[in-house]
Design a protein around this motif. Structure first.
Motif, PDB file in Angstrom:
ATOM      1  N   ASP A 198      63.885   6.344  -9.804  1.00  0.00           N
ATOM      2  CA  ASP A 198      62.318   6.427  -9.442  1.00  0.00           C
ATOM      3  C   ASP A 198      61.335   6.086 -10.222  1.00  0.00           C
ATOM      4  OD1 ASP A 198      60.282   7.044  -7.375  1.00  0.00           O
ATOM      5  OD2 ASP A 198      59.963   9.087  -8.118  1.00  0.00           O
ATOM      6  N   LEU A 246      65.979   4.610  -4.698  1.00  0.00           N
ATOM      7  CA  LEU A 246      65.581   5.641  -5.412  1.00  0.00           C
ATOM      8  C   LEU A 246      66.383   5.833  -6.819  1.00  0.00           C
ATOM      9  CD1 LEU A 246      63.964   8.616  -5.507  1.00  0.00           C
ATOM     10  CD2 LEU A 246      66.081   9.679  -4.719  1.00  0.00           C
ATOM     11  N   GLY A 274      64.659  14.616   2.962  1.00  0.00           N
ATOM     12  CA  GLY A 274      64.719  13.579   2.559  1.00  0.00           C
ATOM     13  C   GLY A 274      65.737  13.286   1.387  1.00  0.00           C
ATOM     14  N   ARG A 295      65.539  15.634  -6.020  1.00  0.00           N
ATOM     15  CA  ARG A 295      65.236  14.495  -4.948  1.00  0.00           C
ATOM     16  C   ARG A 295      66.758  13.710  -4.673  1.00  0.00           C
ATOM     17  NH1 ARG A 295      60.839  10.780  -6.662  1.00  0.00           N
ATOM     18  NH2 ARG A 295      61.259  11.976  -8.759  1.00  0.00           N
ATOM     19  N   THR A 299      66.187   7.326  -0.916  1.00  0.00           N
ATOM     20  CA  THR A 299      65.535   8.394  -0.308  1.00  0.00           C
ATOM     21  C   THR A 299      66.360   8.558   1.111  1.00  0.00           C
ATOM     22  OG1 THR A 299      63.796   8.551  -1.558  1.00  0.00           O
ATOM     23  CG2 THR A 299      63.661   9.733   0.390  1.00  0.00           C
ATOM     24  N   LYS A 300      66.694   9.953   1.435  1.00  0.00           N
ATOM     25  CA  LYS A 300      67.364  10.355   2.648  1.00  0.00           C
ATOM     26  C   LYS A 300      68.656   9.508   2.922  1.00  0.00           C
ATOM     27  CE  LYS A 300      65.562  11.493   6.931  1.00  0.00           C
ATOM     28  NZ  LYS A 300      64.331  11.564   7.871  1.00  0.00           N
TER      29      LYS A 300
END
Ligand code: ATP
Length: 234
Positions: A64, A4, A184, A153, A29-30
């Motif tokens: 991203d 990400l 996430g 995010r 992510t996560k």
């Protein structure tokens, strides 16, 4: 899975003096990645360079698919990055509710504060209190809540445990773990409190004099006595 956040060869500092040298890292992510290191290692500077508060002298920061060089903070927030600065940055003259509304300023449609109050019931009980009426723990929750109100995010989180009782710190770490698992959310977590950071992080990286000297999964770092003695002071 591709990252990400991807940072390559980042060099940044204050004026002519570079503080970060050739820093590379990635966050998926996560994933919670802890940034560790002694006082003055460059942890806060790293977060400031990533969130655009400090211009990068060299290197690439891609979030991203968006190259963040020269991108305005507003666009970054819309794209999904939120920064909780060291010292928290709560507006003390505004109420809890107003502070949270500031967090969602750039989201369209603008979410209500209800989701944040569900995460932090203590803030719901104080929604009409001014920032300066809050305890240290409540202010930290408000700072994190305000960042989450932007529906990020990736959360760049600077020293959430600073000045807080261990119980509150544990609550904040549990919340991060929960958000990671449920939504996430990815977190780049700067912490002096190495044990508490590694208890929640998936991976950690160690900065020394502005360079990454180690990167590994959290359990391996926690078990590496030589590294702890050399860079983390315990
Ligand atoms: P701490 O845990 O003490 O906050 P840190 O790892 O976050 O440490 P930074 O705050 O990033 O470290 O500081 C790294 C270096 O940058 C230090 O040598 C510090 O003196 C210098 N520095 C920090 N802020 C500034 C500034 N505004 N102007 C000039 N130099 C700065």
């Amino acid at each position: 899975m591709s990252a990400l956040l991807e940072v390559e060869g980042l060099t940044a500092g204050y004026g002519a003096a570079a503080v970060l040298h050739d820093v590379s890292l990635s966050v998926r992510t996560k994933q919670i990645v802890a940034v560790l290191g002694a006082n003055g290692a460059g942890k806060t500077t790293l977060l400031r360079a990533l969130s655009g508060l400090l211009p990068a002298e060299r290197g690439r920061v891609v979030f991203d698919g968006l190259d963040l060089r020269g991108v305005k903070v507003e666009r970054m927030v819309r794209h999904g990055i939120a920064h909780v600065p060291e010292g928290r940055g709560v507006v003390t003259e505004l109420t809890v509710d107003e502070n949270l509304r500031l967090g969602s300023l750039w989201r369209k449609p603008r979410p209500s504060n209800d989701g944040i109050y569900e995460l932090f019931p203590a803030l719901a009980r104080r929604r009409d209190h001014l920032g300066h009426q809050l305890s240290g723990g409540e202010r930290q929750m408000l700072a994190i809540g305000r960042a989450l109100a932007a529906e990020p995010r990736l959360l760049l989180l600077d020293e959430p445990s600073l000045g807080l009782a261990p119980k509150i710190t544990a609550q904040i770490m549990a919340l991060l773990r929960d958000l990671r698992d449920r939504t996430g959310l990815a977190v780049l977590l700067v912490e002096q409190n190495v044990r508490s950071a590694l208890s929640v992080a998936d991976e950690g990286l160690v900065l020394s004099l502005g360079r990454v000297v180690s990167r590994n999964d959290a359990a391996t770092l926690a078990g590496d006595a030589d590294l702890r003695h050399a860079y983390l002071g315990f």
